[in-house]
Design a protein around this motif. Structure first.
Motif, PDB file in Angstrom:
ATOM      1  N   GLY A 172      20.299  30.213  26.273  1.00  0.00           N
ATOM      2  CA  GLY A 172      19.278  30.978  26.986  1.00  0.00           C
ATOM      3  C   GLY A 172      19.572  32.461  26.960  1.00  0.00           C
ATOM      4  N   LEU A 173      20.834  32.815  27.197  1.00  0.00           N
ATOM      5  CA  LEU A 173      21.202  34.232  27.239  1.00  0.00           C
ATOM      6  C   LEU A 173      21.005  34.913  25.896  1.00  0.00           C
ATOM      7  CD1 LEU A 173      24.464  34.108  29.386  1.00  0.00           C
ATOM      8  CD2 LEU A 173      22.271  35.091  30.063  1.00  0.00           C
ATOM      9  N   SER A 174      21.345  34.219  24.798  1.00  0.00           N
ATOM     10  CA  SER A 174      21.273  34.846  23.479  1.00  0.00           C
ATOM     11  C   SER A 174      19.850  35.255  23.112  1.00  0.00           C
ATOM     12  CB  SER A 174      21.840  33.908  22.411  1.00  0.00           C
ATOM     13  OG  SER A 174      21.055  32.735  22.304  1.00  0.00           O
ATOM     14  N   ILE A 175      18.866  34.473  23.570  1.00  0.00           N
ATOM     15  CA  ILE A 175      17.466  34.812  23.296  1.00  0.00           C
ATOM     16  C   ILE A 175      16.985  35.926  24.210  1.00  0.00           C
ATOM     17  CG2 ILE A 175      15.097  33.909  23.364  1.00  0.00           C
ATOM     18  CD1 ILE A 175      16.658  32.907  21.004  1.00  0.00           C
ATOM     19  N   PHE A 176      17.554  35.993  25.418  1.00  0.00           N
ATOM     20  CA  PHE A 176      17.006  36.907  26.430  1.00  0.00           C
ATOM     21  C   PHE A 176      17.932  38.087  26.743  1.00  0.00           C
ATOM     22  CE2 PHE A 176      14.481  33.142  26.964  1.00  0.00           C
ATOM     23  CZ  PHE A 176      13.209  33.644  27.243  1.00  0.00           C
ATOM     24  N   TYR A 177      18.943  38.334  25.924  1.00  0.00           N
ATOM     25  CA  TYR A 177      19.832  39.474  26.162  1.00  0.00           C
ATOM     26  C   TYR A 177      19.044  40.774  26.318  1.00  0.00           C
ATOM     27  CZ  TYR A 177      24.553  37.545  25.488  1.00  0.00           C
ATOM     28  OH  TYR A 177      25.745  36.890  25.635  1.00  0.00           O
ATOM     29  N   SER A 178      18.167  41.057  25.361  1.00  0.00           N
ATOM     30  CA  SER A 178      17.424  42.322  25.386  1.00  0.00           C
ATOM     31  C   SER A 178      16.505  42.393  26.597  1.00  0.00           C
ATOM     32  CB  SER A 178      16.615  42.486  24.100  1.00  0.00           C
ATOM     33  OG  SER A 178      17.478  42.576  22.982  1.00  0.00           O
ATOM     34  N   GLN A 179      15.849  41.250  26.908  1.00  0.00           N
ATOM     35  CA  GLN A 179      14.974  41.230  28.075  1.00  0.00           C
ATOM     36  C   GLN A 179      15.748  41.416  29.373  1.00  0.00           C
ATOM     37  OE1 GLN A 179      14.676  39.444  25.393  1.00  0.00           O
ATOM     38  NE2 GLN A 179      12.665  38.515  25.126  1.00  0.00           N
ATOM     39  N   ILE A 180      16.960  40.873  29.432  1.00  0.00           N
ATOM     40  CA  ILE A 180      17.789  41.039  30.629  1.00  0.00           C
ATOM     41  C   ILE A 180      18.156  42.511  30.801  1.00  0.00           C
ATOM     42  CG2 ILE A 180      20.065  40.543  31.633  1.00  0.00           C
ATOM     43  CD1 ILE A 180      19.826  37.716  30.419  1.00  0.00           C
ATOM     44  N   LYS A 213       1.451  33.330  23.069  1.00  0.00           N
ATOM     45  CA  LYS A 213       0.927  33.152  24.426  1.00  0.00           C
ATOM     46  C   LYS A 213       1.888  32.313  25.263  1.00  0.00           C
ATOM     47  CE  LYS A 213      -3.048  35.089  23.244  1.00  0.00           C
ATOM     48  NZ  LYS A 213      -3.423  36.419  23.725  1.00  0.00           N
ATOM     49  N   GLY A 214       1.872  32.526  26.574  1.00  0.00           N
ATOM     50  CA  GLY A 214       2.620  31.671  27.488  1.00  0.00           C
ATOM     51  C   GLY A 214       4.086  31.563  27.106  1.00  0.00           C
ATOM     52  N   ASP A 215       4.518  30.309  26.877  1.00  0.00           N
ATOM     53  CA  ASP A 215       5.933  30.080  26.554  1.00  0.00           C
ATOM     54  C   ASP A 215       6.171  29.925  25.046  1.00  0.00           C
ATOM     55  OD1 ASP A 215       4.735  27.673  26.139  1.00  0.00           O
ATOM     56  OD2 ASP A 215       6.022  26.522  27.496  1.00  0.00           O
ATOM     57  N   ASN A 216       5.262  30.462  24.225  1.00  0.00           N
ATOM     58  CA  ASN A 216       5.445  30.383  22.768  1.00  0.00           C
ATOM     59  C   ASN A 216       6.765  30.999  22.319  1.00  0.00           C
ATOM     60  OD1 ASN A 216       1.968  30.831  21.585  1.00  0.00           O
ATOM     61  ND2 ASN A 216       3.045  29.070  22.442  1.00  0.00           N
ATOM     62  N   PHE A 217       7.139  32.134  22.924  1.00  0.00           N
ATOM     63  CA  PHE A 217       8.366  32.820  22.517  1.00  0.00           C
ATOM     64  C   PHE A 217       9.591  31.956  22.824  1.00  0.00           C
ATOM     65  CE2 PHE A 217      11.841  35.928  23.081  1.00  0.00           C
ATOM     66  CZ  PHE A 217      11.777  36.558  21.850  1.00  0.00           C
ATOM     67  N   GLN A 218       9.598  31.326  24.020  1.00  0.00           N
ATOM     68  CA  GLN A 218      10.709  30.427  24.361  1.00  0.00           C
ATOM     69  C   GLN A 218      10.810  29.296  23.350  1.00  0.00           C
ATOM     70  OE1 GLN A 218       8.674  31.748  26.530  1.00  0.00           O
ATOM     71  NE2 GLN A 218       9.785  32.404  28.356  1.00  0.00           N
ATOM     72  N   TRP A 219       9.649  28.771  22.920  1.00  0.00           N
ATOM     73  CA  TRP A 219       9.653  27.642  21.987  1.00  0.00           C
ATOM     74  C   TRP A 219      10.137  28.039  20.596  1.00  0.00           C
ATOM     75  CZ3 TRP A 219      10.212  22.832  22.641  1.00  0.00           C
ATOM     76  CH2 TRP A 219       9.771  22.225  23.816  1.00  0.00           C
ATOM     77  N   LEU A 220       9.923  29.292  20.207  1.00  0.00           N
ATOM     78  CA  LEU A 220      10.481  29.741  18.928  1.00  0.00           C
ATOM     79  C   LEU A 220      12.006  29.724  18.970  1.00  0.00           C
ATOM     80  CD1 LEU A 220       8.169  32.712  17.805  1.00  0.00           C
ATOM     81  CD2 LEU A 220       8.221  30.367  16.936  1.00  0.00           C
ATOM     82  N   PHE A 280       1.884  31.662  15.525  1.00  0.00           N
ATOM     83  CA  PHE A 280       2.950  30.849  16.114  1.00  0.00           C
ATOM     84  C   PHE A 280       3.323  29.675  15.216  1.00  0.00           C
ATOM     85  CE2 PHE A 280       3.988  27.040  18.651  1.00  0.00           C
ATOM     86  CZ  PHE A 280       5.220  27.450  19.167  1.00  0.00           C
ATOM     87  N   ALA A 281       2.337  29.025  14.620  1.00  0.00           N
ATOM     88  CA  ALA A 281       2.608  27.850  13.780  1.00  0.00           C
ATOM     89  C   ALA A 281       3.487  28.219  12.591  1.00  0.00           C
ATOM     90  CB  ALA A 281       1.293  27.233  13.301  1.00  0.00           C
ATOM     91  N   GLY A 282       3.180  29.311  11.924  1.00  0.00           N
ATOM     92  CA  GLY A 282       3.985  29.745  10.774  1.00  0.00           C
ATOM     93  C   GLY A 282       5.392  30.131  11.187  1.00  0.00           C
ATOM     94  N   ALA A 283       5.488  30.858  12.307  1.00  0.00           N
ATOM     95  CA  ALA A 283       6.810  31.263  12.781  1.00  0.00           C
ATOM     96  C   ALA A 283       7.624  30.049  13.218  1.00  0.00           C
ATOM     97  CB  ALA A 283       6.665  32.249  13.941  1.00  0.00           C
ATOM     98  N   GLY A 299      18.495  25.592  26.770  1.00  0.00           N
ATOM     99  CA  GLY A 299      18.780  26.920  27.298  1.00  0.00           C
ATOM    100  C   GLY A 299      17.594  27.849  27.418  1.00  0.00           C
ATOM    101  N   PRO A 300      16.836  28.102  26.324  1.00  0.00           N
ATOM    102  CA  PRO A 300      15.682  29.002  26.443  1.00  0.00           C
ATOM    103  C   PRO A 300      14.619  28.497  27.418  1.00  0.00           C
ATOM    104  CG  PRO A 300      16.298  28.711  24.142  1.00  0.00           C
ATOM    105  CD  PRO A 300      17.090  27.712  24.928  1.00  0.00           C
ATOM    106  N   GLN A 301      14.541  27.167  27.612  1.00  0.00           N
ATOM    107  CA  GLN A 301      13.549  26.622  28.529  1.00  0.00           C
ATOM    108  C   GLN A 301      13.934  26.857  29.989  1.00  0.00           C
ATOM    109  OE1 GLN A 301      10.730  25.636  27.162  1.00  0.00           O
ATOM    110  NE2 GLN A 301      11.703  26.030  25.185  1.00  0.00           N
ATOM    111  N   VAL A 302      15.226  27.125  30.227  1.00  0.00           N
ATOM    112  CA  VAL A 302      15.662  27.446  31.592  1.00  0.00           C
ATOM    113  C   VAL A 302      15.118  28.816  32.007  1.00  0.00           C
ATOM    114  CG1 VAL A 302      17.699  27.939  33.023  1.00  0.00           C
ATOM    115  CG2 VAL A 302      17.723  25.999  31.434  1.00  0.00           C
ATOM    116  N   PHE A 303      15.036  29.733  31.018  1.00  0.00           N
ATOM    117  CA  PHE A 303      14.530  31.081  31.300  1.00  0.00           C
ATOM    118  C   PHE A 303      12.997  31.089  31.191  1.00  0.00           C
ATOM    119  CE2 PHE A 303      18.927  31.844  30.695  1.00  0.00           C
ATOM    120  CZ  PHE A 303      19.234  33.058  31.291  1.00  0.00           C
TER     121      PHE A 303
END
Length: 529
Positions: free
Chosen positions: A328-336, A114-121, A169-172, A453-457
């Motif tokens: 930031g870019l490395s996590i969001f390449y596919s999304q970009i 949920k929310g920014d869980n993915f960024q936090w991973l 999310f906790a396990g991941a 970085g991921p928190q910037v996106f």
């Protein structure tokens, strides 16, 4: 007579005071010597480098390393070290980037993120990396280098495969934290291995070779993810596609970790694939580095020197701001790519060329850097190209799809300059404790940037992420300024060392190269630019 003697004594005392005052004034105006005198260098002989063990029992006999022997040894070292280091570094990239591919393979829905869980991973990986980096670097110095590294590779492969068993999310998050901690060893370990086995004139090319395989990992990561999605569309998978991806990459990593443990020696002194006399020659050939092959003792004065060396913090600043952008870019390449108008499956194929650019560009930059001796100046070219590419992505409207895609491909060129900086950790810092401390601070700064970085996106900037992309441009511009400063500063230091060596009375201590001196202590040490 007494009065005359007294007067003479008074005059003599006065002259002595004047002479001493003059000496003090002269001492105050004399610039401090960056290079220590002979006795200060010699005091380290009791705790010298491990390389000195290679020369025990030779009774001062000269060691002759012919050009033919040097080439023969270099080929043998390359064939035993480079293939494994390349494969492991590609898996190092792929295992941490699994989350990038999983982001468009259903992981967010399956783990109920949920929310920014993915960024936090993305950030939690680097928190684990950050917290374990310095302890890991100390262990790299104190424990057998290759054995500790091999153990870390085996364990992070196991953790990567275990991600498939997480339910929420906790396990991941726990899995990503452990993965970050275990992967923290590989880059400083590879820097130490490269500086241990190769001369300073060979290191940039070798660093470029193994570092370029991050791009290779990206290439087969895209193809592997694409193949798994196609199999899933044809109902050929018994599990979710992102789980299949983590299991395949994890098992592959464990296999290479076991191979690394068996083949890679801790130093020239215990290389099974070298004859005894070749082990000595392998140490002799790196004498030119003025560094040796390692020392197992922590030296507080070297630790303090690392913390007070201006270049330490210039390296730390560079990698921090670079990874605010790259993290930031490395996590969001596919999304970009999806934001540019491509489907998830198509984004994997369209994104493949960036891995080619990363691999080829890094390798070419490393070879040119060694050939022309202008590593820092050359590294500014691809960095500038990436800035132009990101500017195109931000400035052009969505109708310019092809031009924006070309801009996206240029982003892979930023890895080459990072490789140059990582290679210089091995060539431009000496003294085992100092080198490992600087490497730790470098990787810690990398982790800090990768956490930010991921928190910037942030989700509110999706799908175009315009403000985060502008932040990337600013960060890369700061990197250019940092590199320009380092080039000027190193050239200035080299000039001062040359003047010290040319000074009357300069004396080089026998085997000074292997006394575990720092780069500042050793008058013979020269910085690569």
């Amino acid at each position: 007579m007494t009065d005359t003697s007294t007067a003479a004594g008074t005059a003599s005392s006065s002259e002595e005071r004047v002479s001493k005052d003059a000496e003090k004034r002269e001492a105050r105006v004399q610039p401090p010597r960056e290079v220590p005198p002979e006795n200060q260098v010699s005091q380290h002989a009791h705790d010298a480098d491990e390389a000195m063990k290679a020369f025990e029992g030779l009774d001062g006999q000269p060691i002759v390393l012919t050009e033919a022997d040097n080439k023969r040894l270099l080929r043998r070292i390359d064939w035993h070290l480079m293939p494994l280091m390349c494969m492991v570094y590609s898996l190092n990239y792929l295992d941490k980037a699994v989350l990038t591919f999983a982001g468009v393979m259903g992981v967010q829905e399956d783990l109920n993120l949920k929310g920014d869980n993915f960024q936090w991973l993305g950030s939690i990986f680097h928190i684990g990396f950050l917290l374990w980096e310095y302890p890991s670097t100390l262990l790299l110095q104190r424990l057998p280098l290759a054995k500790y590294t091999g153990a870390c590779i085996l364990l992070w492969g196991l953790v990567t495969a275990a991600l498939a068993g997480t339910k929420d999310f906790a396990g991941a998050a726990a899995n990503r934290f452990l993965l970050g901690a275990l992967e923290s060893a590989v880059t400083p370990a590879f820097v130490l291995i490269t500086s241990q086995w190769y001369t300073k004139y060979e290191q940039t090319t070798r660093t470029a070779i193994w570092f370029s395989f991050a791009g290779v990992g990206q290439i087969y990561g895209y193809f592997l993810a694409y193949g798994i999605l196609i199999a899933e569309r044809k109902n050929a998978l018994a599990i979710e596609p992102w789980k299949a991806l983590t299991l395949i990459t994890g098992i592959l990593t464990m296999a290479f970790g076991a191979w690394f443990w068996w083949v890679i020696p801790d130093s020239q002194l215990n290389a099974r694939w070298l004859k005894k006399e070749d082990r000595t020659l392998a140490v002799e050939r790196v004498r030119v580095n003025q560094q040796g092959i390692g020392n197992k003792h922590f030296k507080m004065y070297q630790f303090k020197e690392a913390l007070t060396d201006l270049t330490t913090w210039a390296f730390a600043l560079y990698v921090c701001v670079a990874f605010i952008a790259n993290g930031g870019l490395s996590i969001f390449y596919s999304q970009i790519l999806v934001s540019l108008g491509y489907t998830p499956e198509k984004s994997f194929l369209v994104g493949t060329p960036i891995g080619v650019i990363l691999a080829v560009g890094t390798l070419v930059l490393g070879v040119l850097g060694d050939r022309f001796g202008e590593r820092l100046l050359l590294s500014m070219i691809p960095q500038s190209i990436a800035i132009i590419g990101m500017t195109l992505i931000v400035a052009l409207p969505p109708t310019y799809k092809v031009v924006r895609l070309v801009g996206f491909y240029t982003l892979g060129s930023t890895v080459g300059p990072l490789m140059i900086m990582i290679g210089m950790l091995g060539t431009n810092f000496a003294g085992t404790t100092k080198k490992t401390t600087v490497a730790a601070l470098f990787i810690i700064s990398m982790s800090v940037g990768s956490i930010i970085g991921p928190q910037v996106f942030r989700p509110q900037y999706a799908p175009e992420y315009v403000l985060p992309k502008i932040c990337v441009i600013v960060c890369w511009s700061l990197c250019l300024v940092d590199v320009g400063f380092l080039r000027w500063y190193y050239r200035r230091r080299n000039q001062k060392k040359a003047e010290a060596r040319a000074a009357p009375g300069y004396f080089k201590v026998p085997n000074q190269e292997f006394l575990d001196l720092t780069d500042k202590e050793n008058p013979e040490f020269t910085y690569q630019v």
